[in-house]
Design an enzyme around this catalytic site. Sequence first.
Site, PDB file in Angstrom:
ATOM      1  N   LYS A 184      35.319  35.842  27.059  1.00 39.11           N
ATOM      2  CA  LYS A 184      35.291  37.282  27.335  1.00 39.11           C
ATOM      3  C   LYS A 184      36.700  37.829  27.544  1.00 39.11           C
ATOM      4  CE  LYS A 184      32.633  37.061  31.030  1.00 39.11           C
ATOM      5  NZ  LYS A 184      32.363  35.631  31.184  1.00 39.11           N
ATOM      6  N   ARG A 197      28.656  26.870  38.088  1.00 37.87           N
ATOM      7  CA  ARG A 197      28.840  28.244  37.577  1.00 37.87           C
ATOM      8  C   ARG A 197      27.869  28.526  36.427  1.00 37.87           C
ATOM      9  NH1 ARG A 197      34.939  28.237  36.155  1.00 37.87           N
ATOM     10  NH2 ARG A 197      34.723  30.444  35.665  1.00 37.87           N
ATOM     11  N   ARG A 216      42.454  26.003  37.382  1.00 36.32           N
ATOM     12  CA  ARG A 216      41.743  26.769  38.406  1.00 36.32           C
ATOM     13  C   ARG A 216      40.823  25.823  39.157  1.00 36.32           C
ATOM     14  NH1 ARG A 216      39.343  32.149  35.525  1.00 36.32           N
ATOM     15  NH2 ARG A 216      37.608  31.600  36.886  1.00 36.32           N
ATOM     16  N   ARG A 263      27.352  40.973  36.868  1.00 32.41           N
ATOM     17  CA  ARG A 263      26.935  39.572  36.746  1.00 32.41           C
ATOM     18  C   ARG A 263      25.555  39.361  37.357  1.00 32.41           C
ATOM     19  NH1 ARG A 263      32.538  37.165  36.632  1.00 32.41           N
ATOM     20  NH2 ARG A 263      32.340  34.975  36.091  1.00 32.41           N
ATOM     21  N   ARG A 301      40.953  24.222  30.239  1.00 33.47           N
ATOM     22  CA  ARG A 301      41.699  25.465  30.443  1.00 33.47           C
ATOM     23  C   ARG A 301      42.789  25.270  31.503  1.00 33.47           C
ATOM     24  NH1 ARG A 301      38.679  31.057  31.729  1.00 33.47           N
ATOM     25  NH2 ARG A 301      38.031  30.069  33.666  1.00 33.47           N
TER      26      ARG A 301
HETATM   27  P1  AMP Z   1      35.852  34.950  36.352  1.00 34.48           P
HETATM   28  O1  AMP Z   1      37.329  34.905  36.260  1.00 34.48           O
HETATM   29  O2  AMP Z   1      35.264  36.181  35.736  1.00 34.48           O
HETATM   30  O3  AMP Z   1      35.196  33.678  35.850  1.00 34.48           O
HETATM   31  O4  AMP Z   1      35.481  35.053  37.914  1.00 34.48           O
HETATM   32  C1  AMP Z   1      35.862  34.034  38.811  1.00 34.48           C
HETATM   33  C2  AMP Z   1      35.002  34.077  40.048  1.00 34.48           C
HETATM   34  O5  AMP Z   1      35.142  35.350  40.693  1.00 34.48           O
HETATM   35  C3  AMP Z   1      33.511  33.923  39.815  1.00 34.48           C
HETATM   36  O6  AMP Z   1      33.108  32.580  39.685  1.00 34.48           O
HETATM   37  C4  AMP Z   1      32.954  34.576  41.076  1.00 34.48           C
HETATM   38  O7  AMP Z   1      33.089  33.738  42.197  1.00 34.48           O
HETATM   39  C5  AMP Z   1      33.902  35.749  41.264  1.00 34.48           C
HETATM   40  N1  AMP Z   1      33.410  36.944  40.521  1.00 34.48           N
HETATM   41  C6  AMP Z   1      34.015  37.581  39.476  1.00 34.48           C
HETATM   42  N2  AMP Z   1      33.287  38.617  39.050  1.00 34.48           N
HETATM   43  C7  AMP Z   1      32.171  38.634  39.821  1.00 34.48           C
HETATM   44  C8  AMP Z   1      31.003  39.452  39.866  1.00 34.48           C
HETATM   45  N3  AMP Z   1      30.829  40.470  39.005  1.00 34.48           N
HETATM   46  N4  AMP Z   1      30.067  39.160  40.809  1.00 34.48           N
HETATM   47  C9  AMP Z   1      30.233  38.161  41.694  1.00 34.48           C
HETATM   48  N5  AMP Z   1      31.284  37.341  41.704  1.00 34.48           N
HETATM   49  C10 AMP Z   1      32.255  37.571  40.782  1.00 34.48           C
END
Ligand code: AMP
Length: 210
Positions: free
Chosen positions: A13, A167, A156, A88, A123
């Site tokens: 994404k 996840r 990460r 999400r 990654r």
């Molecule tokens: P991402 O970089 O989008 O994979 O986000 C990393 C982490 O941030 C996720 O695993 C969640 O813990 C938190 N996070 C990001 N966006 C959301 C969301 N819309 N709702 C809840 N947690 C989020």
Amino acid sequence: MKLILLGAPGAGKGTQAEVISEHLSIPTISTGNIIRAALKAQTEMGIKAKEFIDKGLLVPDDVVIGIVKERLKEDDCKNGFILDGFPRTVPQAQALDEMGVEIDKVIDIQVPDEKIVQRLSGRRVCGGCGASYHLLYKKPEKDGVCNLCGAQLVQRVDDKEETILERLKIYHEQTEPLVEFYKAKNKLTVVEGQEEVADTTALTLKALED
Ligand code: AMP
């Protein structure tokens, strides 16, 4: 154009958001990036979010909804935006509706789980500017060092294999229902994630025109 990029963590994404952002001159709003920046700055929200992120859990809805609500008020969102990693959950999508945000299109990037695990475990991200690399598919020019700013690349915490599996489980339980949610609103377009990023990009750009 107001877009949502849907898809499992690691479906690509963020990469597609970068391309569309440039193509349409609209900003990307990545809740993950906003939360990680808050964590780095040690804000109260960032410190609270850490316990969820590190375990691969979702940060509570009210926190992320608050973040997006504030961000969408900024001037650069006037002509549209790309939401990357939000919504999400169904309550997050409902909150977006309640904010009066009229989404034009939802692009769902689909990638099989096995591929996701392979991608995310390889990654590496820049500890300085956040640029993303991959041990196999997008190597930096110099091992372990960011091409853009020269800082060290790191994994990460939530890209460790057991956290990736958590996840993915959460994605299937809580995020995947959004596919039906947006299909019912006639907003959904599916893009099959390809082996080569450029091929996925071509499909994404085509999906914007459909
Ligand atoms: P991402 O970089 O989008 O994979 O986000 C990393 C982490 O941030 C996720 O695993 C969640 O813990 C938190 N996070 C990001 N966006 C959301 C969301 N819309 N709702 C809840 N947690 C989020």
